[in-house]
Design a protein around this motif. Sequence first.
Motif, PDB file in Angstrom:
ATOM      1  N   LEU A  35       0.827  -1.209   0.000  1.00 17.47           N
ATOM      2  CA  LEU A  35       0.000   0.000   0.000  1.00 17.47           C
ATOM      3  C   LEU A  35       0.858   1.256   0.000  1.00 17.47           C
ATOM      4  O   LEU A  35       0.535   2.241  -0.677  1.00 17.47           O
ATOM      5  CB  LEU A  35      -0.916   0.008   1.219  1.00 17.47           C
ATOM      6  N   ALA A  38       1.938   1.792  -3.433  1.00 17.15           N
ATOM      7  CA  ALA A  38       0.823   2.293  -4.243  1.00 17.15           C
ATOM      8  C   ALA A  38       0.605   3.783  -4.005  1.00 17.15           C
ATOM      9  O   ALA A  38       0.358   4.545  -4.948  1.00 17.15           O
ATOM     10  CB  ALA A  38      -0.449   1.504  -3.941  1.00 17.15           C
ATOM     11  N   ARG A  39       0.692   4.221  -2.758  1.00 17.37           N
ATOM     12  CA  ARG A  39       0.530   5.657  -2.474  1.00 17.37           C
ATOM     13  C   ARG A  39       1.662   6.462  -3.110  1.00 17.37           C
ATOM     14  O   ARG A  39       1.431   7.549  -3.661  1.00 17.37           O
ATOM     15  CB  ARG A  39       0.489   5.875  -0.963  1.00 17.37           C
ATOM     16  N   TYR A  96      -6.519   4.287 -10.929  1.00 16.25           N
ATOM     17  CA  TYR A  96      -6.702   4.897  -9.626  1.00 16.25           C
ATOM     18  C   TYR A  96      -7.821   5.929  -9.724  1.00 16.25           C
ATOM     19  O   TYR A  96      -7.806   6.807 -10.593  1.00 16.25           O
ATOM     20  CB  TYR A  96      -5.434   5.619  -9.182  1.00 16.25           C
ATOM     21  N   VAL A 130      -6.780   2.009  -1.300  1.00 15.45           N
ATOM     22  CA  VAL A 130      -5.425   2.498  -1.038  1.00 15.45           C
ATOM     23  C   VAL A 130      -5.426   3.395   0.198  1.00 15.45           C
ATOM     24  O   VAL A 130      -4.511   3.356   1.016  1.00 15.45           O
ATOM     25  CB  VAL A 130      -4.881   3.235  -2.274  1.00 15.45           C
TER      26      VAL A 130
END
Length: 304
Positions: A35, A38-39, A96, A130
């Motif tokens: 995560l 992903a951020r 996203y 997320v």
Amino acid sequence: MSAPKTRITALEQAAADYEEHGFAIIRDVITEDLLAEARAHVEWLTARYPQLRPEHLHHPLIRNDAFWVRLISDPRLVDIGAYFLGPDLACFTAHYICKPPYDGQPVLWHQDGAYWKLAPMNALTVWLAVDESTTENGCLRMIPGSHKLPLYPPNPRTDRPNMLFSEADGGLVRAWAEERGVVDIELNPGDVSIHHPHLLHCSEANTSPKRRCGLDIGYIATSTRIESQGLYLDPVLVRGEPVDGVNTYRRLPRYSPGETIPFAGHDTWNDQPAVAPPGARADEAPLATTARMIERLREGTVAR
């Protein structure tokens, strides 16, 4: 003496919920290390494409992006897709949807399958949180049982900001919401929700001080043909085998500094036999394809 009860697994419970309601929640799927990457990826994309709203980080932007493929092919996410669609699985879209604080755009009531031209519609949406997703920052909202509806063409809606520039028929939504109610899908980071391509769902604007970001993934069985013209033609085979004559699957993008973020395993990523050779590129610039996708959403022609 009675036999001991068999403990139901998370996927078995999700399958039962999905069959009845058209959606399900699976908790604690993705761990914090991925995560965090992903951020970082979202921040990198936002900085790279400042001309785009963060709700529009569509899959064409990241078609050459090794981290994007690493994320959508994560075994924990693919396991979910394969449980519902079978062992031969592809990802044909993923983007996203990142609603910034205070002015994050809504996604009006719609059916995902109305924007996809797939034959047959053997598909599943897997939505990875997320960030924390709550009623305050614009979480998904779903109408239980509406997956039994046929697909209806969406109606254009450009008089107010919204990500899809369209919405499902208001009378249909009101009738189903009154009969079945509306469920808010509140998720913690790392949780996943899944839903059927026919399900009526939406998400409200984000007027809170907290960002709401999720990765919206579309998986298909490899027996499903992608028939859209020019927008969903870069599928990635994520498990199993293709079906001859149905779709063409592209080579995985190479890890290249400047085309993605560093991520765990990036140093050996290019050693995979499925990775494209050096110098392999898409014919069209990702930003141009994304702009074309947004325009077709605005025109209402994305499902052609």
